[in-house]
Design a protein around this motif. Sequence first.
Motif, PDB file in Angstrom:
ATOM      1  N   ASN A   1       0.812  -1.016   0.068  1.00  0.00           N
ATOM      2  CA  ASN A   1      -0.098   0.386  -0.188  1.00  0.00           C
ATOM      3  C   ASN A   1       1.173   1.431  -0.427  1.00  0.00           C
ATOM      4  N   ARG A   2       0.355   2.566  -0.090  1.00  0.00           N
ATOM      5  CA  ARG A   2       1.079   3.398  -0.122  1.00  0.00           C
ATOM      6  C   ARG A   2       1.635   4.161   0.791  1.00  0.00           C
ATOM      7  N   ALA A   3       1.628   3.684   2.189  1.00  0.00           N
ATOM      8  CA  ALA A   3       2.129   4.227   3.888  1.00  0.00           C
ATOM      9  C   ALA A   3       3.567   2.838   3.043  1.00  0.00           C
ATOM     10  N   ALA A   4       3.724   1.862   3.023  1.00  0.00           N
ATOM     11  CA  ALA A   4       4.678   0.883   2.656  1.00  0.00           C
ATOM     12  C   ALA A   4       5.430   1.573   2.070  1.00  0.00           C
ATOM     13  N   VAL A   5       4.725   1.956   0.241  1.00  0.00           N
ATOM     14  CA  VAL A   5       5.693   1.968  -1.166  1.00  0.00           C
ATOM     15  C   VAL A   5       6.913   3.551  -0.232  1.00  0.00           C
ATOM     16  N   GLU A   6       6.496   4.855   1.057  1.00  0.00           N
ATOM     17  CA  GLU A   6       6.555   5.452   1.327  1.00  0.00           C
ATOM     18  C   GLU A   6       8.270   5.148   1.846  1.00  0.00           C
ATOM     19  N   ALA A   7       7.833   3.932   3.056  1.00  0.00           N
ATOM     20  CA  ALA A   7       8.527   3.759   3.580  1.00  0.00           C
ATOM     21  C   ALA A   7       9.978   2.529   3.183  1.00  0.00           C
ATOM     22  N   VAL A   8       9.368   2.127   2.387  1.00  0.00           N
ATOM     23  CA  VAL A   8      10.308   1.797   1.352  1.00  0.00           C
ATOM     24  C   VAL A   8      11.267   3.498   0.749  1.00  0.00           C
ATOM     25  N   ALA A   9      10.718   3.813   0.099  1.00  0.00           N
ATOM     26  CA  ALA A   9      11.436   5.404  -0.760  1.00  0.00           C
ATOM     27  C   ALA A   9      11.937   5.574   0.414  1.00  0.00           C
ATOM     28  N   THR A  10      11.709   5.762   1.446  1.00  0.00           N
ATOM     29  CA  THR A  10      12.580   6.687   2.897  1.00  0.00           C
ATOM     30  C   THR A  10      13.834   5.411   3.499  1.00  0.00           C
TER      31      THR A  10
ATOM     32  N   ASN B   1      14.379   5.040  10.911  1.00  0.00           N
ATOM     33  CA  ASN B   1      13.071   5.583  11.584  1.00  0.00           C
ATOM     34  C   ASN B   1      12.158   4.058  11.226  1.00  0.00           C
ATOM     35  N   VAL B   2      12.253   3.901  10.000  1.00  0.00           N
ATOM     36  CA  VAL B   2      11.322   2.918   9.239  1.00  0.00           C
ATOM     37  C   VAL B   2      11.244   1.454  10.593  1.00  0.00           C
ATOM     38  N   PRO B   3       9.946   0.818   9.846  1.00  0.00           N
ATOM     39  CA  PRO B   3       9.857  -0.693  10.971  1.00  0.00           C
ATOM     40  C   PRO B   3      10.654  -1.633  10.428  1.00  0.00           C
ATOM     41  N   GLU B   4      10.982  -2.744  10.846  1.00  0.00           N
ATOM     42  CA  GLU B   4      11.809  -3.521  10.476  1.00  0.00           C
ATOM     43  C   GLU B   4      10.848  -4.268   9.716  1.00  0.00           C
ATOM     44  N   THR B   5      10.059  -4.616   9.609  1.00  0.00           N
ATOM     45  CA  THR B   5       9.296  -5.217   8.389  1.00  0.00           C
ATOM     46  C   THR B   5      10.064  -4.505   6.822  1.00  0.00           C
ATOM     47  N   VAL B   6       9.361  -3.324   7.094  1.00  0.00           N
ATOM     48  CA  VAL B   6       9.700  -2.322   5.671  1.00  0.00           C
ATOM     49  C   VAL B   6      11.155  -2.910   5.649  1.00  0.00           C
ATOM     50  N   ARG B   7      12.392  -2.622   6.434  1.00  0.00           N
ATOM     51  CA  ARG B   7      13.508  -2.737   6.598  1.00  0.00           C
ATOM     52  C   ARG B   7      13.807  -4.035   5.982  1.00  0.00           C
ATOM     53  N   ASP B   8      13.175  -4.802   6.243  1.00  0.00           N
ATOM     54  CA  ASP B   8      13.555  -6.470   5.645  1.00  0.00           C
ATOM     55  C   ASP B   8      12.983  -7.139   3.713  1.00  0.00           C
ATOM     56  N   LEU B   9      11.378  -5.665   3.847  1.00  0.00           N
ATOM     57  CA  LEU B   9      11.098  -5.706   2.509  1.00  0.00           C
ATOM     58  C   LEU B   9      12.489  -4.784   1.345  1.00  0.00           C
ATOM     59  N   TRP B  10      13.195  -4.001   1.955  1.00  0.00           N
ATOM     60  CA  TRP B  10      14.398  -2.579   1.566  1.00  0.00           C
ATOM     61  C   TRP B  10      15.705  -4.275   1.549  1.00  0.00           C
ATOM     62  N   GLN B  11      15.738  -5.180   2.438  1.00  0.00           N
ATOM     63  CA  GLN B  11      17.045  -6.004   2.520  1.00  0.00           C
ATOM     64  C   GLN B  11      16.559  -6.383   1.205  1.00  0.00           C
ATOM     65  N   GLN B  12      15.290  -7.123   0.334  1.00  0.00           N
ATOM     66  CA  GLN B  12      15.452  -8.455  -0.361  1.00  0.00           C
ATOM     67  C   GLN B  12      15.162  -7.780  -2.107  1.00  0.00           C
ATOM     68  N   LEU B  13      14.254  -6.202  -2.113  1.00  0.00           N
ATOM     69  CA  LEU B  13      14.785  -5.884  -2.829  1.00  0.00           C
ATOM     70  C   LEU B  13      15.892  -5.289  -3.612  1.00  0.00           C
ATOM     71  N   SER B  14      16.503  -4.794  -2.440  1.00  0.00           N
ATOM     72  CA  SER B  14      17.713  -4.562  -3.046  1.00  0.00           C
ATOM     73  C   SER B  14      18.529  -5.565  -2.756  1.00  0.00           C
ATOM     74  N   GLU B  15      18.910  -7.192  -2.605  1.00  0.00           N
ATOM     75  CA  GLU B  15      19.480  -8.046  -2.456  1.00  0.00           C
ATOM     76  C   GLU B  15      20.601  -8.132  -3.285  1.00  0.00           C
ATOM     77  N   THR B  16      21.962  -8.686  -3.200  1.00  0.00           N
ATOM     78  CA  THR B  16      22.619  -9.037  -4.126  1.00  0.00           C
ATOM     79  C   THR B  16      21.457 -10.553  -5.635  1.00  0.00           C
ATOM     80  N   SER B  17      22.267  -9.780  -6.611  1.00  0.00           N
ATOM     81  CA  SER B  17      21.299 -10.673  -7.591  1.00  0.00           C
ATOM     82  C   SER B  17      21.498 -12.076  -7.350  1.00  0.00           C
ATOM     83  N   ALA B  18      20.437 -13.226  -7.648  1.00  0.00           N
ATOM     84  CA  ALA B  18      20.917 -14.623  -7.626  1.00  0.00           C
ATOM     85  C   ALA B  18      20.786 -14.703  -9.205  1.00  0.00           C
ATOM     86  N   ILE B  19      20.423 -13.764 -10.118  1.00  0.00           N
ATOM     87  CA  ILE B  19      20.117 -14.082 -10.847  1.00  0.00           C
ATOM     88  C   ILE B  19      21.781 -13.177 -12.108  1.00  0.00           C
TER      89      ILE B  19
END
Lengths: 85, 467
Positions: free
Chosen positions: B36-45, B53-71
């Motif tokens: 949702n919009r709140a989450a994308v705003e937090a991930v953008a942060t 200052n963002v919640p841990e779940t959002v940090r985890d999501l950002w971690q996955q999105l920016s993870e080293t590519s296995a591909i």
Amino acid sequence: MKPSCQVSWFVETRGVTLCSRDGSVRHSIPYPHAGLWALIANGHYSTAYASELMSVLMSVGRQEAEREVEETLAAWMQAGFLSEE
Amino acid sequence: MRDSAFRVAPEDVYAVPMGGQWLLFSPRNLTSALVNRAAVEAVATCANGNAANVPETVRDLWQQLSETSAIPFRPPSPLEKLVIIPTRSCNMRCVYCDFGTPGAHATTLDPQLACRLIENVAAKPPSTAPAMLRIHFFGGEPLVARPCVETVVHYARMACARTGLTPWFEITTNGLFDPTAVPFIGDYMDSVVISLDGAESAHDFNRRRADGGGTYSAIAANIRRLSRSPVELSLRTCVTSRSVDAMTAIASHFCSEFEFDLLCFEMLAPTESARDAGLSPPDPYRFAAGVLKAETLAASHDVHIIHGPSELTGPRATSCPVGRGTLMLNPEGMLTACYLEAERWTSRGLDPVFGRVDPVSGPMIEQQKLDAIASLLDSKPRCARCFCRHTCAGGCHIEQTPPGCSLEYDDRCRAIRIITAGRLMRNLEGTTAAEAFAEQPSAMRGVAENPDDRLTAWTLGVKRRGL
């Protein structure tokens, strides 16, 4: 001419393998001769085309290729791999 | 802790509006999420470097999105395959054809030139495992020059047997060939692509014999014959303004009539001959919706729908042979980079010819020209802000994103963006959600027209658009 009805064949990486229907005979035809077999098996054989193909595959002149085609077909006929139409 | 140098750059993570939600996508590692919009705003942060200052779940999501590519990123490789064009002439007169037939040069490739090229390539096999020699026959109609095709196939197989390479052959054909070619194709080709534009009347309007007669029944008979062989069979459909609303019906018709593996939908290119025949390219929204809706139906028949630039195959620098180290040998013995005729390149001030095959000395390649062609992939200003930039990679480098093209998305971009987003949604939420997306014009428009998908630009973009 066409493959004898006593023979089945399959295409493999290195050429073609012929098998007699009763399984008693198995014969490999490597390249370049596998190309010649393919023309006959796929019904696209003519003397001129076969010689042209063998000339390219063997990197020889047309006359030598013609001789090779003639001799190979005679040998296959004698071995029972081919029959007349 | 991973070295940040190996992480996905924040600019390479994207946020695309999808109805009331946002699709987050990292094309470098093909990770996606619907939030949702709140989450994308937090991930953008997080993307902008303020993760504290963002919640841990959002940090985890950002971690996955920016993870080293296995591909692994697929950079242009030295040699992926050879394309042999035995002739540009054709036994059909399709109303939209822009390949120059019937005026196409009647030249047939001297098979000895192809053999010289094969000999040279086989002597320096690629380092990839398994070592393969991939050869694709294209035209005109390649089977018009069947002796050339057969000779090249047998020579290549002989060279492979000698060098330990595994041969792989593909042919793109109009399907209007003598049935005696079927055993050859079935025995020696690994993959066959046949053009079929729909059910009989629609196909026969587009794809005609030289005398104007229809071709569907003869081609359909050949498809059925080929279905009995182990070859991978693809049907390719050119979608026009007339057929765009029938894409699901076309898929349904093909799946009930034929046994095949892949159905490739392509948008009609806007050619002069197509215009003369009253045909125009399909509306991109209806085309994209057609692809997404046909996918579910086709999947139930084990048929995979293909739209080349929208395939989620991993990050790549090109979605076509250009820049992929493909050597194309045309009937005149020239080596080119592209299926298109040279005139289409020269009209853009470019030159696709980078060498030739000499009957005595073999292939002669001008590396500087090859490098110039590969450099076409590097500069794509239009793609810089698009979430498809590493999957579509600019589409056709000549017709879609040539040097100096506008920064605005064109209709092909719009279709690619919608199909890519729909497929990501299908992977996340299932086919029903993807089909529902394809039923919502406003949601598709939101994806197609979003001017800047970069997550790092999200806050700015949202403010600018008043979202």
